[in-house]
Design an enzyme around this catalytic site. Sequence first.
Site, PDB file in Angstrom:
ATOM      1  N   ASP A 228       0.850  -1.199   0.000  1.00 53.80           N
ATOM      2  CA  ASP A 228       0.000   0.000   0.000  1.00 53.80           C
ATOM      3  C   ASP A 228       0.883   1.245   0.000  1.00 53.80           C
ATOM      4  OD1 ASP A 228      -2.071   2.004   0.821  1.00 53.80           O
ATOM      5  OD2 ASP A 228      -3.262   0.181   1.107  1.00 53.80           O
ATOM      6  N   VAL A 254       1.985   0.795  -6.501  1.00 49.61           N
ATOM      7  CA  VAL A 254       1.871  -0.238  -7.548  1.00 49.61           C
ATOM      8  C   VAL A 254       2.209   0.299  -8.940  1.00 49.61           C
ATOM      9  CG1 VAL A 254       0.224  -1.692  -6.320  1.00 49.61           C
ATOM     10  CG2 VAL A 254      -0.627   0.161  -7.792  1.00 49.61           C
ATOM     11  N   TYR A 259       8.611  -7.114  -7.172  1.00 54.52           N
ATOM     12  CA  TYR A 259       9.112  -8.474  -7.389  1.00 54.52           C
ATOM     13  C   TYR A 259       9.024  -9.263  -6.081  1.00 54.52           C
ATOM     14  CZ  TYR A 259      10.967  -6.156 -11.509  1.00 54.52           C
ATOM     15  OH  TYR A 259      11.073  -5.422 -12.672  1.00 54.52           O
ATOM     16  N   ARG A 301       4.819 -13.605 -14.170  1.00 52.96           N
ATOM     17  CA  ARG A 301       6.170 -14.080 -13.820  1.00 52.96           C
ATOM     18  C   ARG A 301       6.128 -15.233 -12.822  1.00 52.96           C
ATOM     19  NH1 ARG A 301       7.585  -8.869 -13.822  1.00 52.96           N
ATOM     20  NH2 ARG A 301       7.364  -8.661 -11.584  1.00 52.96           N
ATOM     21  N   TYR A 340     -11.707   7.275 -13.106  1.00 54.47           N
ATOM     22  CA  TYR A 340     -11.956   6.058 -12.333  1.00 54.47           C
ATOM     23  C   TYR A 340     -12.710   5.023 -13.166  1.00 54.47           C
ATOM     24  CZ  TYR A 340     -13.644   3.142  -8.434  1.00 54.47           C
ATOM     25  OH  TYR A 340     -13.946   2.110  -7.589  1.00 54.47           O
ATOM     26  N   GLN A 357      -3.590 -13.760 -23.867  1.00 54.94           N
ATOM     27  CA  GLN A 357      -2.267 -13.759 -24.495  1.00 54.94           C
ATOM     28  C   GLN A 357      -1.215 -14.509 -23.679  1.00 54.94           C
ATOM     29  OE1 GLN A 357      -1.123  -9.869 -25.929  1.00 54.94           O
ATOM     30  NE2 GLN A 357       1.050 -10.435 -25.897  1.00 54.94           N
ATOM     31  N   THR A 370     -20.350  -0.519  -1.017  1.00 54.18           N
ATOM     32  CA  THR A 370     -20.080  -1.315   0.181  1.00 54.18           C
ATOM     33  C   THR A 370     -19.879  -0.365   1.363  1.00 54.18           C
ATOM     34  OG1 THR A 370     -18.938  -2.858  -1.265  1.00 54.18           O
ATOM     35  CG2 THR A 370     -18.579  -3.140   1.092  1.00 54.18           C
TER      36      THR A 370
HETATM   37  N1  NAD Z   1     -15.833   0.406  -1.345  1.00 54.61           N
HETATM   38  C1  NAD Z   1     -16.649   0.346  -2.325  1.00 54.61           C
HETATM   39  O1  NAD Z   1     -17.826   0.618  -2.208  1.00 54.61           O
HETATM   40  C2  NAD Z   1     -16.133  -0.089  -3.659  1.00 54.61           C
HETATM   41  C3  NAD Z   1     -17.013  -0.166  -4.697  1.00 54.61           C
HETATM   42  C4  NAD Z   1     -16.530  -0.554  -5.907  1.00 54.61           C
HETATM   43  C5  NAD Z   1     -15.225  -0.885  -6.084  1.00 54.61           C
HETATM   44  N2  NAD Z   1     -14.363  -0.787  -5.042  1.00 54.61           N
HETATM   45  C6  NAD Z   1     -12.959  -1.111  -5.298  1.00 54.61           C
HETATM   46  O2  NAD Z   1     -12.418  -1.842  -4.239  1.00 54.61           O
HETATM   47  C7  NAD Z   1     -11.076  -1.458  -4.023  1.00 54.61           C
HETATM   48  C8  NAD Z   1     -10.906  -1.053  -2.565  1.00 54.61           C
HETATM   49  O3  NAD Z   1     -11.757  -0.007  -2.291  1.00 54.61           O
HETATM   50  P1  NAD Z   1     -11.853   0.648  -0.853  1.00 54.61           P
HETATM   51  O4  NAD Z   1     -13.216   1.083  -0.629  1.00 54.61           O
HETATM   52  O5  NAD Z   1     -11.230  -0.248   0.143  1.00 54.61           O
HETATM   53  O6  NAD Z   1     -10.971   1.947  -1.052  1.00 54.61           O
HETATM   54  P2  NAD Z   1      -9.808   2.470  -0.188  1.00 54.61           P
HETATM   55  O7  NAD Z   1      -9.456   3.824  -0.681  1.00 54.61           O
HETATM   56  O8  NAD Z   1     -10.158   2.352   1.239  1.00 54.61           O
HETATM   57  O9  NAD Z   1      -8.635   1.478  -0.453  1.00 54.61           O
HETATM   58  C9  NAD Z   1      -7.772   1.639  -1.515  1.00 54.61           C
HETATM   59  C10 NAD Z   1      -6.370   1.343  -1.046  1.00 54.61           C
HETATM   60  O10 NAD Z   1      -5.485   1.413  -2.125  1.00 54.61           O
HETATM   61  C11 NAD Z   1      -4.354   2.162  -1.759  1.00 54.61           C
HETATM   62  N3  NAD Z   1      -3.765   2.743  -2.953  1.00 54.61           N
HETATM   63  C12 NAD Z   1      -4.269   3.699  -3.762  1.00 54.61           C
HETATM   64  N4  NAD Z   1      -3.400   3.943  -4.775  1.00 54.61           N
HETATM   65  C13 NAD Z   1      -2.342   3.146  -4.608  1.00 54.61           C
HETATM   66  C14 NAD Z   1      -1.121   2.959  -5.330  1.00 54.61           C
HETATM   67  N5  NAD Z   1      -0.843   3.647  -6.447  1.00 54.61           N
HETATM   68  N6  NAD Z   1      -0.246   2.046  -4.853  1.00 54.61           N
HETATM   69  C15 NAD Z   1      -0.514   1.340  -3.731  1.00 54.61           C
HETATM   70  N7  NAD Z   1      -1.645   1.469  -3.010  1.00 54.61           N
HETATM   71  C16 NAD Z   1      -2.562   2.369  -3.463  1.00 54.61           C
HETATM   72  C17 NAD Z   1      -4.892   3.189  -0.822  1.00 54.61           C
HETATM   73  O11 NAD Z   1      -3.898   3.742  -0.008  1.00 54.61           O
HETATM   74  C18 NAD Z   1      -5.888   2.373  -0.042  1.00 54.61           C
HETATM   75  O12 NAD Z   1      -5.275   1.722   1.007  1.00 54.61           O
HETATM   76  C19 NAD Z   1     -10.785  -0.346  -4.986  1.00 54.61           C
HETATM   77  O13 NAD Z   1     -10.095  -0.826  -6.109  1.00 54.61           O
HETATM   78  C20 NAD Z   1     -12.130   0.127  -5.404  1.00 54.61           C
HETATM   79  O14 NAD Z   1     -12.121   0.642  -6.725  1.00 54.61           O
HETATM   80  C21 NAD Z   1     -14.805  -0.412  -3.851  1.00 54.61           C
END
Ligand code: NAD
Length: 529
Positions: A228, A254, A259, A301, A340, A357, A370
């Site tokens: 994270d 990310v 690795y 990988r 997004y 692929q 959620t």
């Molecule tokens: N919560 C919802 O209602 C909901 C709905 C649809 C989809 N999602 C998807 O579920 C996933 C988690 O959502 P969430 O509600 O826990 O959101 P969140 O913001 O609480 O969690 C996202 C996490 O990703 C981390 N993060 C962001 N960019 C990053 C990067 N470049 N490198 C490393 N870490 C990074 C953030 O620090 C955070 O810890 C997301 O991909 C979101 O799109 C969530």
Amino acid sequence: MRRHEEAFRIHCREQRDTQLGHACAHPGLSATTTSPTGPRSHPHGATMRHPGAPPLPSPQPRGACAMTAVGRQSGGRGRRAGGAPLRLRGRFPGSGAEPGRAGCAPPGMVSKGPLLRLLTAINRRRMKLLTGLAFVAYVASVWGNFVNMRSLQENGDQKVESKIEEAVAPLREKIRDLEKSFTQKYPPVKFLSEKDRKRILITGGAGFVGSHLTDKLMMDGHEVTVVDNFFTGRKRNVEHWIGHENFELINHDVVEPLYIEVDQIYHLASPASPPNYMYNPIKTLKTNTIGTLNMLGLAKRVGARLLLASTSEVYGDPEVHPQNEDYWGHVNPIGPRACYDEGKRVAETMCYAYMKQEGVEVRVARIFNTFGPRMHMNDGRVVSNFILQALQGEALTVYGPGTQTRAFQYVSDLVNGLVALMNSNVSSPVNLGNPEEHTILEFAQLIKKLVGSESEIQFLSEAQDDPQKRKPDIRKAKLLLGWEPVVPLEEGLNKAIHYFRKELEYQANNQYIPKPKPARMKKGRTRHN
Ligand SMILES: NC(=O)c1ccc[n+]([C@@H]2O[C@H](COP(=O)([O-])OP(=O)(O)OC[C@H]3O[C@@H](n4cnc5c(N)ncnc54)[C@H](O)[C@@H]3O)[C@@H](O)[C@H]2O)c1
């Protein structure tokens, strides 16, 4: 004169022979000039007087007279005729003479003795009485001061104690937290054999959904690595696992390659709420595109399976209701949410490209709204907004008429669905959400009721590109995963309300922890991405 003295001496010698104790005094000699000790001194220390001197009063008793002469002669200690020392006790009343230095009182004073003695005695008594009274007054004043000081001190002590208590309470809380972290007791973890235990990577694992998923996989006995960059996540969400032998936390973005050796990847890294993903749209796009590419590359990988946390936002403002997985969506590619929505759509595209692929095993979960504990306060989403506003006695803000619908699932249901999907054979996208649909206004009223708030509901202008309807079709998940949400809405809301209440208290008691900032929405700002 000489002759005269000589005659006086002769006279005295004669008198000594005849009359012991007779007092003689030469007119020119004072009573104190009697001859020094020696054979010639008067055996009883009697004073010599010249015959011509005025007559002495009647002879003193021996003892009394002896006080004078002998005292002088022998430095305060007289001797009897036989050489025995004379004790000179007491003194002549009123004479003021010291014992041993006493002289005979003058004749006139003898009659004043009793009077003086009386006066002295009265004076002494009065003095004693006065001294006694003064002493009692002194003791009383000291006691009064002491009592006053004590009551003042007690009042002061109480005030100081309450002040100290106020200051110490948050510190005590912090010490308790520290002690908890030192004497770390982990939640119970299943034991899995080497064969069944998996090495699992969760990107975005310190976020809301990711931290609950971490809990589930840790408790199931797997080895979990959380990656994270803490953009919207926080260590507190996973701190209860720090130090556990199955747990690893890596601060990593990310967007950069990673690795490590893993068997499964849950790719959740991405800001999820509109204010957060709109804060830096380019970064949001990079995270969802380059970040997903990096994770797919890692999966390729090491031969890991990857699950993408996609979203119902890929359906945009949907034209079909409810939305099933076959619906292609209705998305504005240049709208404020596009970074997004389109980011997630292209992430799905990448997954299937890698699957076709490169033969990477992929799973795609289309997650609907959620909620639950650890969701962000102030992140601008409906549930968190309403709960916070109701808890703080502020008006609940509804954008538009409040007739737009949403369906909310509790976080534990989602986590079970994600794990079920990961371990299934279903590689096509699957909706995960709660189909129980409510209008935004109904949510506002329900949350108000559950919090017990008197807040009013305030209607504001509609937000741009806000979907009017959102309801998942979860028949696929039911059929292929045997999954459906089980937590009733009110039960889930009560848990979330309890969490938010605790968070507000925690923040109030820990001023050093910055309060959550309002939604990050700084448009048009140049920044390094
Ligand atoms: N919560 C919802 O209602 C909901 C709905 C649809 C989809 N999602 C998807 O579920 C996933 C988690 O959502 P969430 O509600 O826990 O959101 P969140 O913001 O609480 O969690 C996202 C996490 O990703 C981390 N993060 C962001 N960019 C990053 C990067 N470049 N490198 C490393 N870490 C990074 C953030 O620090 C955070 O810890 C997301 O991909 C979101 O799109 C969530």
